[in-house]
Design a protein around this motif. Structure first.
Motif, PDB file in Angstrom:
ATOM      1  N   LYS A 330      62.163  29.193  50.930  1.00  0.00           N
ATOM      2  CA  LYS A 330      62.602  28.517  49.718  1.00  0.00           C
ATOM      3  C   LYS A 330      62.650  27.010  49.936  1.00  0.00           C
ATOM      4  O   LYS A 330      63.173  26.533  50.937  1.00  0.00           O
ATOM      5  CB  LYS A 330      63.976  29.022  49.299  1.00  0.00           C
ATOM      6  N   PRO A 331      62.118  26.225  49.017  1.00  0.00           N
ATOM      7  CA  PRO A 331      62.175  24.767  49.171  1.00  0.00           C
ATOM      8  C   PRO A 331      63.615  24.262  49.267  1.00  0.00           C
ATOM      9  O   PRO A 331      64.528  24.855  48.664  1.00  0.00           O
ATOM     10  CB  PRO A 331      61.511  24.232  47.896  1.00  0.00           C
ATOM     11  N   VAL A 332      63.815  23.208  50.011  1.00  0.00           N
ATOM     12  CA  VAL A 332      65.157  22.620  50.092  1.00  0.00           C
ATOM     13  C   VAL A 332      65.415  21.667  48.926  1.00  0.00           C
ATOM     14  O   VAL A 332      66.557  21.273  48.696  1.00  0.00           O
ATOM     15  CB  VAL A 332      65.354  21.867  51.431  1.00  0.00           C
ATOM     16  N   GLY A 333      64.372  21.306  48.198  1.00  0.00           N
ATOM     17  CA  GLY A 333      64.574  20.426  47.057  1.00  0.00           C
ATOM     18  C   GLY A 333      63.362  20.340  46.162  1.00  0.00           C
ATOM     19  O   GLY A 333      62.231  20.459  46.617  1.00  0.00           O
ATOM     20  N   LEU A 334      63.606  20.157  44.858  1.00  0.00           N
ATOM     21  CA  LEU A 334      62.542  19.917  43.877  1.00  0.00           C
ATOM     22  C   LEU A 334      62.999  18.766  42.996  1.00  0.00           C
ATOM     23  O   LEU A 334      64.079  18.815  42.409  1.00  0.00           O
ATOM     24  CB  LEU A 334      62.279  21.161  43.034  1.00  0.00           C
ATOM     25  N   TYR A 335      62.175  17.731  42.908  1.00  0.00           N
ATOM     26  CA  TYR A 335      62.532  16.504  42.194  1.00  0.00           C
ATOM     27  C   TYR A 335      61.418  16.147  41.225  1.00  0.00           C
ATOM     28  O   TYR A 335      60.234  16.311  41.545  1.00  0.00           O
ATOM     29  CB  TYR A 335      62.727  15.376  43.214  1.00  0.00           C
ATOM     30  N   VAL A 336      61.782  15.680  40.050  1.00  0.00           N
ATOM     31  CA  VAL A 336      60.807  15.239  39.059  1.00  0.00           C
ATOM     32  C   VAL A 336      61.244  13.887  38.509  1.00  0.00           C
ATOM     33  O   VAL A 336      62.426  13.685  38.203  1.00  0.00           O
ATOM     34  CB  VAL A 336      60.686  16.237  37.887  1.00  0.00           C
ATOM     35  N   THR A 337      60.306  12.950  38.396  1.00  0.00           N
ATOM     36  CA  THR A 337      60.561  11.718  37.658  1.00  0.00           C
ATOM     37  C   THR A 337      59.408  11.481  36.691  1.00  0.00           C
ATOM     38  O   THR A 337      58.253  11.737  37.024  1.00  0.00           O
ATOM     39  CB  THR A 337      60.733  10.495  38.571  1.00  0.00           C
ATOM     40  N   THR A 338      59.761  11.017  35.495  1.00  0.00           N
ATOM     41  CA  THR A 338      58.746  10.722  34.480  1.00  0.00           C
ATOM     42  C   THR A 338      58.631   9.220  34.237  1.00  0.00           C
ATOM     43  O   THR A 338      57.963   8.802  33.304  1.00  0.00           O
ATOM     44  CB  THR A 338      59.082  11.425  33.154  1.00  0.00           C
ATOM     45  N   TYR A 339      59.303   8.425  35.050  1.00  0.00           N
ATOM     46  CA  TYR A 339      59.250   6.967  34.941  1.00  0.00           C
ATOM     47  C   TYR A 339      59.655   6.489  33.534  1.00  0.00           C
ATOM     48  O   TYR A 339      59.130   5.502  33.024  1.00  0.00           O
ATOM     49  CB  TYR A 339      57.850   6.439  35.271  1.00  0.00           C
ATOM     50  N   GLY A 340      60.586   7.226  32.917  1.00  0.00           N
ATOM     51  CA  GLY A 340      61.046   6.837  31.585  1.00  0.00           C
ATOM     52  C   GLY A 340      60.080   7.165  30.469  1.00  0.00           C
ATOM     53  O   GLY A 340      60.253   6.681  29.342  1.00  0.00           O
ATOM     54  N   SER A 341      59.080   8.013  30.741  1.00  0.00           N
ATOM     55  CA  SER A 341      58.057   8.321  29.722  1.00  0.00           C
ATOM     56  C   SER A 341      58.266   9.689  29.080  1.00  0.00           C
ATOM     57  O   SER A 341      57.360  10.232  28.450  1.00  0.00           O
ATOM     58  CB  SER A 341      56.660   8.259  30.343  1.00  0.00           C
ATOM     59  N   THR A 342      59.468  10.248  29.210  1.00  0.00           N
ATOM     60  CA  THR A 342      59.742  11.585  28.686  1.00  0.00           C
ATOM     61  C   THR A 342      59.599  11.637  27.170  1.00  0.00           C
ATOM     62  O   THR A 342      60.057  10.740  26.456  1.00  0.00           O
ATOM     63  CB  THR A 342      61.170  12.015  29.076  1.00  0.00           C
ATOM     64  N   ASN A 343      59.005  12.729  26.682  1.00  0.00           N
ATOM     65  CA  ASN A 343      58.783  12.913  25.241  1.00  0.00           C
ATOM     66  C   ASN A 343      59.561  14.093  24.666  1.00  0.00           C
ATOM     67  O   ASN A 343      59.331  14.484  23.520  1.00  0.00           O
ATOM     68  CB  ASN A 343      57.289  13.142  24.968  1.00  0.00           C
ATOM     69  N   VAL A 344      60.476  14.686  25.438  1.00  0.00           N
ATOM     70  CA  VAL A 344      61.192  15.885  24.987  1.00  0.00           C
ATOM     71  C   VAL A 344      62.684  15.608  24.883  1.00  0.00           C
ATOM     72  O   VAL A 344      63.223  14.707  25.538  1.00  0.00           O
ATOM     73  CB  VAL A 344      60.941  17.079  25.935  1.00  0.00           C
ATOM     74  N   LYS A 345      63.364  16.406  24.039  1.00  0.00           N
ATOM     75  CA  LYS A 345      64.784  16.246  23.774  1.00  0.00           C
ATOM     76  C   LYS A 345      65.581  17.410  24.362  1.00  0.00           C
ATOM     77  O   LYS A 345      65.111  18.554  24.427  1.00  0.00           O
ATOM     78  CB  LYS A 345      65.049  16.186  22.271  1.00  0.00           C
ATOM     79  N   SER A 346      66.828  17.124  24.729  1.00  0.00           N
ATOM     80  CA  SER A 346      67.764  18.174  25.121  1.00  0.00           C
ATOM     81  C   SER A 346      68.347  18.820  23.877  1.00  0.00           C
ATOM     82  O   SER A 346      68.115  18.369  22.750  1.00  0.00           O
ATOM     83  CB  SER A 346      68.884  17.574  25.980  1.00  0.00           C
ATOM     84  N   THR A 347      69.149  19.852  24.066  1.00  0.00           N
ATOM     85  CA  THR A 347      69.776  20.536  22.933  1.00  0.00           C
ATOM     86  C   THR A 347      70.732  19.619  22.170  1.00  0.00           C
ATOM     87  O   THR A 347      71.014  19.846  20.992  1.00  0.00           O
ATOM     88  CB  THR A 347      70.542  21.777  23.421  1.00  0.00           C
TER      89      THR A 347
END
Length: 434
Positions: A330-347
């Motif tokens: 199992k990976p010890v970590g998973l990280y994502v960055t979109t550099y502020g370019s995200t196009n989706v909303k939370s609930t």
């Protein structure tokens, strides 16, 4: 304020890429006979000599000398004046068995519990500035050299070309990170001494060298660039203009090249292999390593995730990091960055955070080494194609291979560049309500 960004590429005849291609050809040959092969091959090439080394655990027998010579011949080192040619170079093998200490951390009674072949972090990146979701500067750098190699192998124009070459492209971006124009192109290509000096004086030698460089520059402008433009979409063609600064063989003649001009080693072009300096890199090389080495397999998986995220419209660009401990599935970590370019909303209606995106990615993609190998078919002999002009951004296809297993030979078809498929776009859209 506008800014400049630069990426480079190297040709299949560059000494480091010669080494990479030999290492991956060896890997493929082992996998053709034994898909469970554990391989970590390193290659050194220099004047008249190839040295093969590394660790292998396999049931296969491979004529490593023949494999190396076949690769060198395919690349185009076939003349004695290159001081490195397929038929005459020496080939020394120092390949030995893989350490049992490493192997016990990788293999498990239950294949799904397969541990990572090493610790480390791997990155995948994608951007929507090109059709293949790769950084533009690197894409053009690769294409310049792919076309240059095609011209050389056709043998109809620029007949003086030799296999070694490098390219570099600088792109000007606006404040919104959109490419505005191509600022600078650098191409250095090895060539025959196709114009000889009229006498033995330094002045005559300088004049002959000047004429050769001038001829190469004219041929790049009139032959190579038009061929490249034909392969680019119209919006990218518009970035080429009369203001581009071209540096063609800027140091002068380039007759001595390839492994004779510079020793080559496997794994020294990891930025050329990935994203040209965009995003990030964990430091691990790819070529010569079987898929139990997460340096390679997890980097492919991270690229697949990033590309599908951007293609689905989650963000305009994305960087995915995954990290492992040696021997742990199992990976010890998973990280994502979109550099502020995200196009989706939370609930709650706010822009979704990169942490929330990472959580959803972890639900969609099983990043255990065994799952990655199965998802992309990484025990198949599909790696030789990756070893020049980049491992990422390539077009998936079908490769016919003669395999030899259990004393039986047959031709099978395998999918190549499976990590470039956009097969998770619909799943991602459903998860992110797009």
């Amino acid at each position: 304020m506008p800014y400049l960004f630069t990426s480079e590429s190297v040709s299949e005849g560059h000494p480091d890429k010669v080494a990479d291609q030999i290492s991956d050809a060896l890997l493929d040959e082992f996998l053709k006979q034994d898909p469970q092969s554990k391989v970590a091959c390193e290659t050194l090439v220099t004047t008249g000599l190839v040295v093969l080394s590394g660790e292998v655990k396999t049931e296969a027998y491979v004529d490593v000398q023949k494999v190396a010579r076949d690769v060198i011949k395919r690349i185009g080192y076939t003349k004695s004046e290159y001081k490195f040619d397929a038929d005459a170079c020496g080939v020394i093998s120092a390949i030995h068995e893989q350490s049992s200490d490493i192997n016990q951390g990788v293999e498990r009674a239950n294949p799904e519990d397969q541990g990572a072949g090493d610790q480390g972090m791997m990155f995948g990146y994608a951007t929507n500035e090109t059709d293949n979701y790769m950084p533009l500067a690197l894409s053009i750098s690769h294409l310049l050299l792919q076309e240059l190699a095609a011209v050389r192998k056709e043998g109809k124009e620029m007949t003086y070309l030799r296999p070694d070459a490098k390219s570099q492209v600088t792109i000007r971006y606006n404040d919104n990170h959109v490419p505005e124009k191509i600022d600078t192109v650098v191409i250095s290509t090895q060539h025959d001494e196709f114009i000889m000096p009229e006498s033995d004086t330094n002045e005559a030698k300088d004049e002959a060298e000047k004429k050769m460089v001038q001829q190469i520059s004219e041929d790049v402008a009139n032959i190579l660039i038009p061929r490249v433009l034909k392969q680019l979409p119209e919006r990218i063609q518009k970035l080429f203009n009369d203001d581009i600064v071209y540096h063609i063989n800027p140091t002068g003649k380039f007759v001595i090249g390839g492994p004779h001009g510079d020793t080559g080693l496997t794994g020294r072009k990891i930025i050329v292999d990935t994203y040209g300096g965009k995003g990030a890199h964990g430091g691990g090389a790819f070529s010569g390593k079987d898929s139990s080495k997460v340096d390679r397999s997890a980097a492919y998986a991270a690229r697949h995730i990033a590309k599908n995220l951007v293609a689905a419209g989650v963000a305009d660009q994305a960087l995915v990091q995954v990290a492992y401990a040696i021997g742990v599935a199992k990976p010890v970590g998973l990280y994502v960055t979109t550099y502020g370019s995200t196009n989706v909303k939370s609930t709650d209606g706010n822009t979704m955070s990169d942490g929330e995106i990472a959580e959803k990615v972890a639900k969609l993609f099983d990043m255990r080494p065994y799952a990655i190998v199965q998802r992309y078919g990484l025990q198949n002999p599909i790696f030789s194609e990756t070893a020049a002009y980049g491992h990422m951004g390539r077009t998936p296809g079908i490769k016919q291979v003669e395999i030899s297993r259990n004393g039986q030979k047959e031709v099978k078809e395998f999918e190549t560049f499976t990590w470039e498929k956009l097969d998770y776009v619909d799943k991602i859209k459903a998860e992110f309500n797009l």
